[in-house]
Design a protein around this motif. Structure first.
Motif, PDB file in Angstrom:
ATOM      1  N   LYS A  47       0.829  -1.211   0.000  1.00  0.00           N
ATOM      2  CA  LYS A  47       0.000   0.000   0.000  1.00  0.00           C
ATOM      3  C   LYS A  47       0.863   1.260   0.000  1.00  0.00           C
ATOM      4  O   LYS A  47       0.574   2.215  -0.699  1.00  0.00           O
ATOM      5  CB  LYS A  47      -0.913  -0.020   1.220  1.00  0.00           C
ATOM      6  N   ARG A 134       0.215   7.530  -3.366  1.00  0.00           N
ATOM      7  CA  ARG A 134      -0.371   6.554  -2.445  1.00  0.00           C
ATOM      8  C   ARG A 134      -1.869   6.394  -2.696  1.00  0.00           C
ATOM      9  O   ARG A 134      -2.569   7.335  -3.043  1.00  0.00           O
ATOM     10  CB  ARG A 134      -0.146   6.988  -1.010  1.00  0.00           C
ATOM     11  N   THR A 135      -2.328   5.183  -2.455  1.00  0.00           N
ATOM     12  CA  THR A 135      -3.745   4.886  -2.601  1.00  0.00           C
ATOM     13  C   THR A 135      -4.512   5.480  -1.423  1.00  0.00           C
ATOM     14  O   THR A 135      -4.095   5.342  -0.282  1.00  0.00           O
ATOM     15  CB  THR A 135      -3.965   3.358  -2.641  1.00  0.00           C
ATOM     16  N   ARG A 136      -5.611   6.114  -1.720  1.00  0.00           N
ATOM     17  CA  ARG A 136      -6.434   6.714  -0.667  1.00  0.00           C
ATOM     18  C   ARG A 136      -7.845   6.156  -0.772  1.00  0.00           C
ATOM     19  O   ARG A 136      -8.333   5.868  -1.855  1.00  0.00           O
ATOM     20  CB  ARG A 136      -6.481   8.232  -0.808  1.00  0.00           C
ATOM     21  N   THR A 137      -8.478   6.052   0.370  1.00  0.00           N
ATOM     22  CA  THR A 137      -9.879   5.657   0.407  1.00  0.00           C
ATOM     23  C   THR A 137     -10.701   6.923   0.630  1.00  0.00           C
ATOM     24  O   THR A 137     -10.436   7.690   1.556  1.00  0.00           O
ATOM     25  CB  THR A 137     -10.145   4.657   1.555  1.00  0.00           C
ATOM     26  N   VAL A 138     -11.657   7.131  -0.235  1.00  0.00           N
ATOM     27  CA  VAL A 138     -12.497   8.325  -0.132  1.00  0.00           C
ATOM     28  C   VAL A 138     -13.878   7.881   0.342  1.00  0.00           C
ATOM     29  O   VAL A 138     -14.499   7.014  -0.266  1.00  0.00           O
ATOM     30  CB  VAL A 138     -12.604   9.050  -1.497  1.00  0.00           C
ATOM     31  N   LYS A 139     -14.327   8.481   1.454  1.00  0.00           N
ATOM     32  CA  LYS A 139     -15.661   8.153   1.981  1.00  0.00           C
ATOM     33  C   LYS A 139     -16.685   9.085   1.358  1.00  0.00           C
ATOM     34  O   LYS A 139     -16.434  10.271   1.160  1.00  0.00           O
ATOM     35  CB  LYS A 139     -15.669   8.290   3.493  1.00  0.00           C
TER      36      LYS A 139
END
Length: 143
Positions: A47, A134-139
């Protein structure tokens, strides 16, 4: 009455010279091609990091030069195998030589945080990804 032609098997055969020329053209590996293939290596992605492994048996870690910028890593080293004193050499496959290999990574890295370890003849580079890569998680916010 249809035209009949006599079958001549020699028309379909190519000459021995043509066959040998084709064999050498299709199977010959030039030294230039061998050098361009580079050394064997492994590249893993997590990650947050890339992990690059390069086998370097017998190389002193202090003699390895590594440069990193954006998405490219360059590694330079030299091998100097030494035969034991008073030994007869029957064959020698470990060549003396200087090696340099550049690796283009799938995303930019942060070279200031890169780490290198040498253990059991394998150089392992931990190359942290740049913040923008970097991979990001978006809510999703519902209103």
């Amino acid at each position: 009455m249809p035209d009949l032609t006599r079958y001549n098997p020699f028309q379909e055969m190519i000459s021995l010279r043509e066959a040998m020329d084709r064999l050498f053209e299709e199977s010959f590996i030039s030294p230039r091609n061998l050098l361009s293939r580079g050394v064997a290596s492994n590249l893993y992605e997590t990650k947050d990091d890339f992990i690059l492994q390069i086998p370097m048996p017998g190389v002193k870690p202090e003699e390895v030069e590594i440069t990193a910028q954006q998405d490219t890593i360059s590694v330079k080293w030299e091998t100097k195998p030494v035969a034991p004193e008073n030994a007869t050499v029957h064959w020698r496959n470990f060549g003396n030589g200087q090696y340099q290999q550049s690796f283009t990574l799938p995303a930019p890295i942060n070279p200031d945080r890169a780490e290198a370890n040498y253990q059991n003849g394998i150089l392992t580079l931990r190359l942290p990804k740049a913040e923008q890569a970097r991979t990001r998680t978006v809510k999703v916010n519902a209103r």
